[in-house]
Design a protein around this motif. Structure first.
Motif, PDB file in Angstrom:
ATOM      1  N   LYS A  21     -34.822  -3.628   4.841  1.00 43.05           N
ATOM      2  CA  LYS A  21     -34.364  -4.831   4.132  1.00 43.05           C
ATOM      3  C   LYS A  21     -33.486  -4.435   2.949  1.00 43.05           C
ATOM      4  O   LYS A  21     -32.450  -5.039   2.706  1.00 43.05           O
ATOM      5  CB  LYS A  21     -35.560  -5.667   3.674  1.00 43.05           C
ATOM      6  N   ILE A  76     -36.446 -12.813  -1.460  1.00 47.21           N
ATOM      7  CA  ILE A  76     -35.517 -12.769  -0.329  1.00 47.21           C
ATOM      8  C   ILE A  76     -34.494 -13.899  -0.451  1.00 47.21           C
ATOM      9  O   ILE A  76     -33.284 -13.681  -0.324  1.00 47.21           O
ATOM     10  CB  ILE A  76     -36.268 -12.855   1.016  1.00 47.21           C
ATOM     11  N   TYR A  80     -30.449 -13.239  -1.074  1.00 50.41           N
ATOM     12  CA  TYR A  80     -29.447 -13.745  -0.137  1.00 50.41           C
ATOM     13  C   TYR A  80     -28.440 -14.639  -0.853  1.00 50.41           C
ATOM     14  O   TYR A  80     -27.242 -14.571  -0.568  1.00 50.41           O
ATOM     15  CB  TYR A  80     -30.111 -14.503   1.022  1.00 50.41           C
ATOM     16  N   ALA A  89     -30.619 -17.854   4.494  1.00 51.65           N
ATOM     17  CA  ALA A  89     -32.027 -17.953   4.105  1.00 51.65           C
ATOM     18  C   ALA A  89     -32.423 -19.367   3.699  1.00 51.65           C
ATOM     19  O   ALA A  89     -33.605 -19.638   3.507  1.00 51.65           O
ATOM     20  CB  ALA A  89     -32.314 -16.983   2.962  1.00 51.65           C
ATOM     21  N   TYR A 105     -44.185 -14.437   5.710  1.00 50.97           N
ATOM     22  CA  TYR A 105     -43.854 -13.274   4.879  1.00 50.97           C
ATOM     23  C   TYR A 105     -45.137 -12.590   4.398  1.00 50.97           C
ATOM     24  O   TYR A 105     -45.263 -11.366   4.477  1.00 50.97           O
ATOM     25  CB  TYR A 105     -42.984 -13.643   3.673  1.00 50.97           C
TER      26      TYR A 105
END
Length: 124
Positions: A21, A76, A80, A89, A105
């Motif tokens: 990631k 996240i 993004y 996202a 998640y």
């Protein structure tokens, strides 16, 4: 941190999923707005305002330029947005889908060693 406008992301350098990631985000960060900190690095020093290392190791965390601390899917989604892929996202933050993605998640983070079996850590 790269600059006062950088988002600092804390990740587990021993986790292949976390490293994948990080690599994904880093490759797409054309404006250098993200900075990364490996919590498993020998020289890692936890910033005073950040949670204890066991909390940092349990899920991804970030320190925003304004001092706010984010964790989990919020990191996240924010990352993004910063790199210009917020649209990708965005569905994970929609009111009806957000709880589902947050739970997904949390499940993956808690079981990342199991899910990491197919990943390799790339050391640079």
């Amino acid at each position: 941190m790269k600059s006062p406008n950088s988002m600092l992301i804390f990740y587990d350098g021993n986790c292949p999923i976390c490293c994948a990631k990080k690599d994904f985000l880093q490759r797409r960060d054309q404006r250098n707005r993200l900075a990364f900190c490996d919590i498993r690095a020998p020289n890692f020093q936890r910033p005073e305002q950040m949670p204890p290392i066991d909390s940092l190791a349990s899920e991804i965390h970030s320190l925003q330029p304004d001092g706010q601390i984010l964790r989990g899917m919020a990191v996240i989604r924010a990352a993004y947005r910063v790199i210009g892929l917020g649209w990708l996202a965005a569905p994970t933050g929609w009111p009806l889908l957000r709880p589902l993605f947050d739970l997904l998640y949390a499940h993956i983070a808690a079981n990342r060693q199991f899910y990491s079996k197919g990943f390799r850590i790339r050391k640079r």
